[in-house]
Design a protein around this motif. Structure first.
Motif, short mmCIF file in Angstrom:
data_model
loop_
_atom_site.label_atom_id
_atom_site.label_comp_id
_atom_site.label_asym_id
_atom_site.label_seq_id
_atom_site.Cartn_x
_atom_site.Cartn_y
_atom_site.Cartn_z
N THR A 99 40.24 57.01 56.85
CA THR A 99 38.82 56.81 56.56
C THR A 99 38.67 55.44 55.89
O THR A 99 39.46 55.07 55.02
CB THR A 99 38.26 57.94 55.67
N GLN A 100 37.66 54.70 56.32
CA GLN A 100 37.47 53.34 55.83
C GLN A 100 36.78 53.34 54.47
O GLN A 100 35.74 53.98 54.28
CB GLN A 100 36.62 52.54 56.83
N VAL A 101 37.35 52.57 53.56
CA VAL A 101 36.73 52.32 52.26
C VAL A 101 36.52 50.81 52.14
O VAL A 101 37.48 50.03 52.28
CB VAL A 101 37.61 52.82 51.10
N GLU B 187 39.74 44.34 46.40
CA GLU B 187 41.10 44.47 46.94
C GLU B 187 41.48 45.91 47.25
O GLU B 187 42.54 46.17 47.82
CB GLU B 187 42.13 43.84 46.00
N ASP B 188 40.65 46.87 46.89
CA ASP B 188 40.88 48.27 47.28
C ASP B 188 40.38 48.55 48.70
O ASP B 188 40.60 49.65 49.23
CB ASP B 188 40.17 49.22 46.31
N THR B 189 39.73 47.58 49.31
CA THR B 189 39.22 47.75 50.67
C THR B 189 40.36 47.98 51.65
O THR B 189 41.31 47.20 51.70
CB THR B 189 38.42 46.51 51.10
N ALA B 190 40.29 49.08 52.38
CA ALA B 190 41.36 49.44 53.31
C ALA B 190 40.96 50.71 54.04
O ALA B 190 39.97 51.37 53.68
CB ALA B 190 42.68 49.67 52.57
N VAL B 191 41.75 51.06 55.03
CA VAL B 191 41.68 52.40 55.62
C VAL B 191 42.61 53.29 54.80
O VAL B 191 43.77 52.94 54.57
CB VAL B 191 42.09 52.41 57.09
N TYR B 192 42.08 54.41 54.34
CA TYR B 192 42.84 55.33 53.50
C TYR B 192 43.30 56.51 54.34
O TYR B 192 42.50 57.15 55.02
CB TYR B 192 42.01 55.79 52.32
N TYR B 193 44.60 56.81 54.24
CA TYR B 193 45.21 57.89 55.01
C TYR B 193 45.78 58.94 54.06
O TYR B 193 46.40 58.59 53.06
CB TYR B 193 46.36 57.37 55.87
N GLY C 74 34.79 60.98 53.56
CA GLY C 74 34.28 60.47 52.29
C GLY C 74 34.35 58.98 52.11
O GLY C 74 33.92 58.46 51.07
N GLY C 75 34.89 58.27 53.06
CA GLY C 75 34.92 56.83 52.94
C GLY C 75 33.53 56.23 53.05
O GLY C 75 32.56 56.92 53.38
N GLY C 76 33.43 54.95 52.77
CA GLY C 76 32.14 54.29 52.87
C GLY C 76 32.15 52.94 52.21
O GLY C 76 33.21 52.39 51.90
N LEU C 77 30.94 52.43 51.97
CA LEU C 77 30.75 51.12 51.36
C LEU C 77 30.27 51.31 49.92
O LEU C 77 29.33 52.08 49.67
CB LEU C 77 29.73 50.33 52.16
N MET D 246 51.61 66.01 49.01
CA MET D 246 50.55 65.26 49.67
C MET D 246 50.48 63.85 49.10
O MET D 246 50.66 63.65 47.90
CB MET D 246 49.20 65.95 49.48
N GLY D 247 50.23 62.91 49.98
CA GLY D 247 50.13 61.53 49.54
C GLY D 247 48.90 60.85 50.12
O GLY D 247 48.38 61.27 51.16
N TRP D 248 48.45 59.82 49.43
CA TRP D 248 47.42 58.92 49.94
C TRP D 248 48.06 57.54 50.10
O TRP D 248 48.74 57.05 49.17
CB TRP D 248 46.22 58.84 49.01
N PHE D 249 47.81 56.95 51.24
CA PHE D 249 48.25 55.59 51.53
C PHE D 249 47.05 54.80 52.00
O PHE D 249 46.03 55.38 52.37
CB PHE D 249 49.35 55.60 52.61
N ARG D 250 47.18 53.48 52.01
CA ARG D 250 46.09 52.66 52.51
C ARG D 250 46.65 51.46 53.26
O ARG D 250 47.78 51.02 53.01
CB ARG D 250 45.18 52.19 51.38
N GLN D 251 45.83 50.97 54.18
CA GLN D 251 46.23 49.81 54.96
C GLN D 251 45.05 48.88 55.13
O GLN D 251 44.02 49.27 55.71
CB GLN D 251 46.78 50.24 56.32
N ALA D 252 45.20 47.67 54.63
CA ALA D 252 44.18 46.63 54.78
C ALA D 252 44.50 45.81 56.02
O ALA D 252 45.65 45.77 56.47
CB ALA D 252 44.16 45.74 53.54
#
Length: 122
Positions: free
Chosen positions: A116-118, A89-95, A8-11, A34-40
């Motif tokens: 997934t990249q957002v 600033e929400d741009t990141a890979v979401y795990y 579901g990631g995208g631009l 369950m958790g969501w994390f992100r890494q820029a």
């Protein structure tokens, strides 16, 4: 054992919305937090949101509170992250990740998806 696959990631433009999903397989999903994390790029992986096994308790990072909503469907073995009012600033890979407790800390989560990249454009 839990296997996790994000999608579901995208631009999207700033101010827009996106939903990322995590499909889980394995017998312990319904009992896992369950958790969501992100890494820029160039930054450490950071906590975004978490939900307990029943969906009755959630946690959010201050930076996304009021904009993001985490939910889960144990019948479908999925966990979703609805992201509204997105910012660059929400741009990141979401795990997505599974673990024994609902926490902001990365350490207790012992199963991870591939990410997934957002990307949010200004």
């Amino acid at each position: 054992q839990v296997q996790l696959v994000e999608s579901g990631g995208g631009l999207v433009q700033a101010g827009g919305s996106l939903r990322v999903s995590c499909a889980a397989s394995g017998r312990t999903f319904s009992s896992s937090a369950m958790g969501w994390f992100r890494q820029a790029p160039g930054k450490e992986r950071e906590f975004v949101a978490a939900i307990n096994w029943s969906g009755g308790s959630t946690l959010y990072a201050d930076s996304v509170k009021g904009r993001f909503t985490i939910s889960r469907d144990n019948a479908k073995n999925t966990v979703n992250l609805q992201m509204n009012s997105l910012k660059p600033e929400d741009t990141a890979v979401y795990y997505c990740a599974a673990g024994p407790s609902t926490t902001r800390s990365i350490l207790p989560y012992n199963y991870w998806g591939q990410g997934t990249q957002v990307t949010v454009s200004s």
